[in-house]
Structure formats: C-alpha cells, structure tokens
Design a protein around this motif. Structure first.
Motif, short mmCIF file in Angstrom:
data_model
loop_
_atom_site.label_atom_id
_atom_site.label_comp_id
_atom_site.label_asym_id
_atom_site.label_seq_id
_atom_site.Cartn_x
_atom_site.Cartn_y
_atom_site.Cartn_z
N UNK A 229 0.86 -1.19 0.00
CA UNK A 229 0.00 0.00 0.00
C UNK A 229 0.89 1.23 0.00
N UNK A 230 0.69 2.09 -0.99
CA UNK A 230 1.49 3.29 -1.16
C UNK A 230 0.58 4.50 -1.04
N UNK A 231 0.68 5.20 0.09
CA UNK A 231 -0.11 6.41 0.31
C UNK A 231 0.86 7.58 0.34
N UNK A 232 0.94 8.29 -0.77
CA UNK A 232 1.87 9.41 -0.91
C UNK A 232 3.28 9.00 -0.52
N UNK A 233 3.70 7.84 -1.03
CA UNK A 233 5.04 7.28 -0.84
C UNK A 233 5.31 6.82 0.59
N UNK A 234 4.28 6.73 1.41
CA UNK A 234 4.40 6.04 2.70
C UNK A 234 3.98 4.60 2.47
N UNK A 235 4.94 3.68 2.54
CA UNK A 235 4.71 2.31 2.10
C UNK A 235 4.54 1.36 3.28
N UNK A 236 3.63 0.42 3.09
CA UNK A 236 3.51 -0.73 3.99
C UNK A 236 3.43 -1.99 3.14
N UNK A 237 3.78 -3.11 3.74
CA UNK A 237 3.72 -4.39 3.05
C UNK A 237 3.00 -5.39 3.93
N UNK A 238 2.16 -6.21 3.32
CA UNK A 238 1.43 -7.26 4.03
C UNK A 238 1.50 -8.54 3.23
N UNK A 239 1.85 -9.63 3.88
CA UNK A 239 1.79 -10.94 3.25
C UNK A 239 0.36 -11.45 3.44
N UNK A 240 -0.46 -11.31 2.41
CA UNK A 240 -1.90 -11.58 2.55
C UNK A 240 -2.22 -13.06 2.49
N UNK A 241 -1.26 -13.91 2.14
CA UNK A 241 -1.50 -15.36 2.13
C UNK A 241 -0.72 -16.07 3.23
N UNK A 242 0.01 -15.32 4.05
CA UNK A 242 0.78 -15.93 5.14
C UNK A 242 -0.11 -16.17 6.35
N UNK A 243 0.26 -17.16 7.13
CA UNK A 243 -0.47 -17.44 8.36
C UNK A 243 0.18 -16.67 9.52
N UNK A 244 -0.49 -16.70 10.65
CA UNK A 244 0.01 -15.98 11.82
C UNK A 244 1.11 -16.79 12.50
N UNK A 245 2.30 -16.67 11.92
CA UNK A 245 3.47 -17.35 12.45
C UNK A 245 4.44 -16.30 12.96
#
Length: 772
Positions: A229-245
């Motif tokens: 997710x890029x909101x005015x170059x403030x970036x976050x990353x999420x592994x949307x298929x990973x489990x809660x490990x």
C-alpha cells in the motif's frame, strides 16, 4: 425584361443569399480556427510547469512483472495505442522541423504522450486513482517536453501553446474514452506516479523463510502474495497469504535473543527498535522504510539466474532532474526489519536494504540482470541527452555498488552512457523507442521504435498526409540490444545493437509483448479488438519481413472465438518453470450486477427483528460475475500449435455489508455515478495474479481484495484443471462479508458472447460496455 426572367434572377439571388447566410458563419468559424486557434487555445487552457532540463524525454510507459511465471501483461484492451487527434490537426500545428531539418506529423511527434494518455484513460483510475483531469495534465506535461526535445531551439512559449493544442485535440477526439469504475481495470504502466494520492500493488514471490525452517512453515505455500500500500510514498507491506506465524519474539531485552528469520537476513543482534517489541507475525502489516521526500512507484520483481526473487524500487528524486534512488530488497528483509539509521539513499543510511543514488540521465530507468557480472543487477536507461544530435545512448550503473567519491573516482554517481552507433538511432531517428514498453531480459533489452520523421514522398502524398495524417504509425524498427558485463571491476558494461528489424505493423496491435523469456525467441503477441471478437496476433521478428499471424485458441477440440469483453482486463502471458515448460494465456472478465428494479439511492430499511445482523439494519448486498479462461501449449520456440483450454471458471462474488454511503466499501455501485467505487467495482477492476500460493504450494490464480484488508479471492487449480475457491466465505458477520461460488465454464458459445447474468444476479445491458 420579362417577368419570368426577373423572377428567375430573384430566385437565384434569394437562394444565393440563403446559402451565404448558412455558410458564412461556418466559414468565419473555420477561418478563425485556422488563424486564431492559438489565441483561443491559450485563453482556454493554462500553462503547465516549465522544465529546467529540456533535453530529456517524458516519462516512458513501464511494464512490471507481477510474479515469477509472468512473461508479459498485455493491457490496453486490444484497442491499440495511438493519438486520437483528428487527421486535420496537422493544419493547426506549426511545421516545426528538428535540429536536423527533418519534419514530423503531429500524430507521430506526440505519440509518446498519447500512448501514456490512452493507458491512463483505460487503466489509470483502477490502478493509480487517476481521474480524467490527472490524465490530461500528464498528457500536456509530456507534450511540452516532447516539443522541447524535438527542437531545443524553438521558443518555450511556442511549446507551451503546442502542448495545449495537443490536449485540446485529444479532448475533442476522445474525451468520452475515459473509463470510470464501470470499465476501468488494473494495469501497471507508470514509473513515476506523482499525481497519485495512493495505490496498491501485489507481487507473487517465493516464500521467504520456508528454506530456513521447513518444519515451522510446513503448512505454508511455496509462494506468497505481498500487497504493497502506497499512500503518498508512505509504504507498507502485508503478506496476505501468510499465516500468523511469529517472526519476532515478544518483549525481550536480550539483544542476542534473535530468531531464525532475523539471522537469515544478517541480524544477529536486535536493534533498539526491536527490544521490548510486542512481537510480529508473518501476516502482520509492516512499514517499508524507503528514503523519504521521493515519489516511490511500485517495486520491480526480478528473478535472477539462481532463482532468487529481488524487489527493486527505482525512484526519481524530483521532476527537475534525472537523479534516481535505487533500492534493492527481498521478501525476508521487508517482512522483518527495514528501519534505517539515517534517511539517505546510500550505504550511509545503515539500512538492511541496499541503496544507491545516481544520475541515470533518463526519466524512466529499468533494472537488468547481467549473470556473468560480479555485480549482477544494473540500473539501465536510454537517453537522448548525452549526444548533441539527440542520438540514443545506453546508460547503466551497478544497482548495488556504493558510490566512490573523488579523488577515488570521478563521476561515480553518474551512469556510464555509451552511444549506440547505428544509423537507425542517430540524429533523432530513435526517439520512437520511448513510445512503447521496453522488454528487459537477462543481458538484453528490446525496443520498438516507430518512425517519427516523415519519409520523403511525392507532392500529392505530402498534401494527403497533411490533411489526413498517418493514423496508425505502421512503420518502425525493432531494436535488440545485447549487454555484456565489463571485463574490469567497476568498468562500463558493453551494449551492442545485435539486431535491427524493420517492420510495417499498425499500432492497433500495440502493446506488442514477448511470449517467452528466452533471449533468442523474438515472437511477440498483441491483442486486436474488433466489434465481434478479440483476436490474439503473433509476430515473429526473427524473420526478415515480420508479418502478423493468427494465434488459434481451442476449446472442446474446436476453434473458439472470444468475445471482446475478454480483453477488458489485461491478458497474462505465462511461461512455467521446470523440465517441461508451458506457455499459458490467462484471460479474465467481470461485470457488476445491477438490479434495474431496485433503486440504488434508497435508504436502508430498518428492521426490528433482533435476530438480523447489522444491528437491526437490513444488510446491503452487491454482486458481480468474475470469469477466467486459461489456454495452454508447449513452450518450445518452434511451436505453432493452437492453445488449448486448460481451465475455465465462472464465479459469482457476493458482498454483504452495513450500508454507509460515505465509505467505498459500504455502498453499492451506482451506474449514474460511475466515479464512485464499491466493493464489486473494485473487484471487477482488480489485479490478476498467478502462482503457487494455493494451499501447500498448489497452483492458482488470485484477485486481491481492496476492501476491509480482506484476503484475496484465490482459485486453486485441481489436477483435472478445474478451478475452485480456496475459501468460499470470508469477513466478519455483522460488518462485511464476501461469498464466492464458482462453476466450470465449458461452452464455446458462451465464451464467444458477452458475460451474462446468473440466477442470483441481473446485469444491466447498459452497464456492460460490450453488450450488443
């Protein structure tokens, strides 16, 4: 004089007066347009920002690889890429010649700006949130820069006027071509999304830790989906298929109490920010700390010759120069720890990510692997600013080596640029190379340079061109540039123009994209959308006179023609990895269900029953049809066999939510207000992903979910080729849920026709653009 003669003269005079009265206003308008059009244009349209560097090209359209198996993504809906200016537009433009005395027609001289504008109109809203005004302003800025580059001696005021005229012409010729949420679809093409307030992009990558601890991650798939997710170059990353490990321990004060995941990326001692940390799961959203004060685009995915997945950002510092910040990362580092000590774009940042800042002398640099080089990943670019005559230069710089400062080495913060010494790209003849997507392979770059300069012709041909233009820019040359590593450490790479193939192919087939990642395979695919069907075309540029051929598609052992709606979403061209590689074509299409008997602007009905969800408010529902069609054949270079249907599925996606008109994820789509999105509209436009992320390494396709940070729709491919949803129902009852039901798609007649309603849906014909 007889009465009959007087009456006849009176009748002729009256007729002449009437005709004059009718034609004179038209004639006055035409004369005004020819002689006063500049004044009119300057009074309507405003100047755009001036530029300090008048020698470099505008931002070039850029392709992005979404997964390891993806060879090409073909966007544009099969409608070609060209200027929608009317042919008569040449009459209104100054016959500006370049520094070499060469002339060019308007549709060719400004085609680069028009190509970007076409893609922006068709995909800009769904991908970057661009409205029509954003696309038009980008067009005007690009036209201004193209005017400067064409003839730097021409006055800047003249170029401001011509850029406005291009915008005015496109507005008149194609203003209704802009696609709102009813038709816009996801396709990445922008290397510098400076007008975007925010966008999301997904990448399929190999699992970062499965090789580190196979027991811990035994239930994880071989590949995962990362959502940025890029909101005015403030970036976050999420592994949307990973489990809660867990990948970070909770609240430890021992610096040496690290995990296998941290040690795998070289962190043997916990930094201060991770001491007393609350812990972190692999599925958590994490910040990506890239150098600030820059406009970061999406990351490039580069799979090197060893199979390692690299995620690389190439970001312009500002529009006033060509300095770029290059950031090398991988999935493991992004999902653990990226916080630097300083905000530099260099090794001084003390970041887990590799950073280097160099002047690439180009607006849209790319990345390339050179397998034989010690520093295997390079930033590369084409430039016209390094040669006085505007000829093409190939510029490169290691994307990982730190910059040596004087006196160790002079100008190490600048790319090495070597002119391409061939007549086909000299004296401005190669400017067309910036109009199309560049194809990058290991040690190879391929460009399509359509002709800009008008070829010599007879007087009548020149007059015809001036009146009618050359609409589809058929003439051009394919440039194959081989790049070899430097013989000495820190030396310049060596580009060589291996092949230059002249062609005569109309740009109605653009973009033309490769069918294979094999550097010796010069077969390219294009889509052609007609009134009744979309066709896949193939051109083999290894031949002396490349010609357009048909690609046959088979379903149920008979040839099948696809309806134009299958081109509304981009086509994925895949090449599987392994001992018996396959080439796959993945089509998809979607349509929002609209119930014509139910008004969309009514208030939700309040129900008193305590057993209903949503706090007693009747739930709002919205549905869409989502269909996928996969064809396959062997990936051998000599194969001319038809593509045979491998999988096909028709799904219904139903959203149920508590209605709130102010939030896009809690309202239904209203065809009367198509610029307002909804859950179904966003899913209809969503990115298409393919990889081994279904179950325990199973193969599947995915459509990212943009509402409620929900999991993507994943369709797992069974051994018999059928596609089934991995999860049928997701979400939180009482707030937001998504239900997916799918059935096999096995009818030639159906795929040859428009997408149709299901028993649970009613799709309005007026809201589907290809419904006859």
């Amino acid at each position: 004089m007889s009465k009959r003669f007087v009456s006849k003269r009176f009748g002729i005079g009256l007729l002449f007066a009437c005709v004059t009265a009718l034609l004179l206003p038209v004639l006055v308008v035409v004369v005004d347009m020819i002689f006063l059009h500049q004044t009119m244009i300057n009074s309507i349209y405003k100047n755009v920002e001036d530029i300090s560097d008048a020698t470099e090209m505008p931002t070039t359209v850029t392709s992005f690889q979404s997964g390891p198996d993806v060879v090409s993504t073909i966007g544009g809906s099969g409608d070609g890429l060209n200027c929608s200016l009317p042919g008569l537009a040449n009459m209104f433009f100054h016959g500006m010649k370049n520094r070499h005395g060469q002339s060019a027609l308007v549709l060719q001289r400004f085609r680069q700006a028009c190509v970007f504008h076409d893609l922006c109109y068709r995909h800009g809203l769904a991908t970057y949130g661009y409205n029509q005004n954003d696309c038009d302003r980008v067009l005007q800025n690009a036209a201004l820069r193209l005017c400067y580059v064409w003839n730097p001696l021409e006055g800047k005021a003249r170029c401001q006027t011509e850029s406005k005229m291009v915008l005015a012409g496109v507005s008149l010729g194609g203003s209704d071509a802009y696609r709102a949420w009813d038709r816009s679809t996801y396709f990445e093409f922008e290397s510098d999304p400076w007008r975007s307030n925010g966008f999301s992009v997904s990448r399929v990558v190999d699992h970062p830790f499965k090789s580190v601890d196979r027991e811990k991650y035994r239930d994880e798939p071989d590949q995962v989906i990362l959502n940025f997710d890029n909101v005015r170059s403030n970036l976050t990353v999420t592994c949307v298929t990973c489990k809660q490990v867990p990948v970070l321990r909770e609240k430890t004060s021992d610096r040496y109490d690290t995990t296998e995941e941290l040690r795998s990326v070289g962190i043997t001692q916990l930094p201060d920010a991770l001491l007393q940390h609350t812990g972190q799961q692999l599925s958590d959203t994490s910040p990506v700390w890239l150098p600030p004060r820059r406009r970061h685009a999406a990351p490039h995915l580069l799979v090197d010759s060893t199979g390692k997945n690299h995620l690389i950002w190439v970001t312009r510092n500002n529009p006033g120069d060509t300095i770029s910040c290059i950031v090398l990362a991988d999935t493991a580092r992004l999902l653990t720890y990226t916080l630097p000590k300083r905000d530099n774009c260099s090794s001084d940042a003390a970041s887990q990510l590799t950073m280097v800042e160099v002047d690439m002398f180009a607006t849209s640099p790319l990345v390339m692997e050179l397998p034989a080089s010690k520093e295997s990943i390079f930033a590369i670019a084409l430039s016209v600013s390094r040669e006085d005559d505007g000829s093409l230069s190939f510029c490169s710089r290691s994307a990982s080596r730190n910059v040596d400062r004087p006196p160790m080495k002079k100008d190490d913060d600048k790319a090495d640029c070597i002119p391409i010494d061939k007549s086909v790209v000299r004296n401005g003849a190669g400017l067309g190379a910036f109009q199309n997507f560049a194809i990058i392979r290991p040690g190879q770059q391929i460009l399509f340079a359509r002709d800009i300069v008008t070829s010599p012709a007879s007087l009548w041909t020149r007059i015809s061109r001036s009146l009618r233009g050359i609409k589809y820019s058929p003439d051009g040359v394919m440039l194959v540039i081989d790049v070899t590593a430097a013989s000495a450490e820190k030396g310049s790479v060596k580009p060589r123009l291996k092949k230059a193939v002249r062609f005569k192919i109309e740009d109605r087939l653009d973009p033309m994209m490769p069918i294979s990642r094999n550097i010796d395979d010069l077969r390219f695919l294009g889509l052609e959308n007609t009134e009744n069907q979309v066709s896949v075309r193939m051109i083999d540029f290894a031949k002396e006179n490349p010609a357009v051929g048909d690609v046959k598609l088979e379903m149920n052992k008979t040839e099948v023609n696809l309806h134009p709606s299958w081109a509304s979403r981009p086509l994925l061209v895949l090449e599987t990895r392994g001992p018996n590689p396959k080439t796959r074509l993945v089509f998809s299409r979607g349509a929002i269900a609209v119930d014509p008997h139910k008004p969309l602007d009514n208030e939700s009905e309040i129900v008193e029953s305590p057993n209903l969800p949503f706090d007693g408010t009747k739930p709002q529902t919205e549905s869409l049809a989502l269909e996928t069609l996969i064809f396959e054949r062997d990936a051998t270079p000599s194969s001319d066999k038809p593509f045979v249907k491998k999988s096909a599925v028709a799904c219904v996606v139903k959203y149920t939510f508590r209605r709130h008109e102010e939030f896009p994820c809690y309202r239904s789509f209203d065809p009367k207000r198509p610029m307002r999105s909804s859950p179904a509209a966003r899913m209809q436009a969503s990115q298409l992903l393919v990889g081994h992320f279904a179950g325990r390494g199973g193969y599947g396709i995915a459509f990212p979910e943009y509402c409620e940070s929900g999991p993507p729709i994943i369709l797992r491919q069974n051994e018999d080729g059928t596609l089934v949803p991995e999860k049928s129902l997701v979400g939180a009852a009482g707030t937001f849920t998504r239900q997916v039901t799918c059935d096999p798609l096995d009818s030639n007649e159906y795929v040859s026709g428009p997408i149709k309603s299901t028993p649970d849906m009613t799709i309005s014909a007026a809201d589907w653009p290809y419904q006859p």
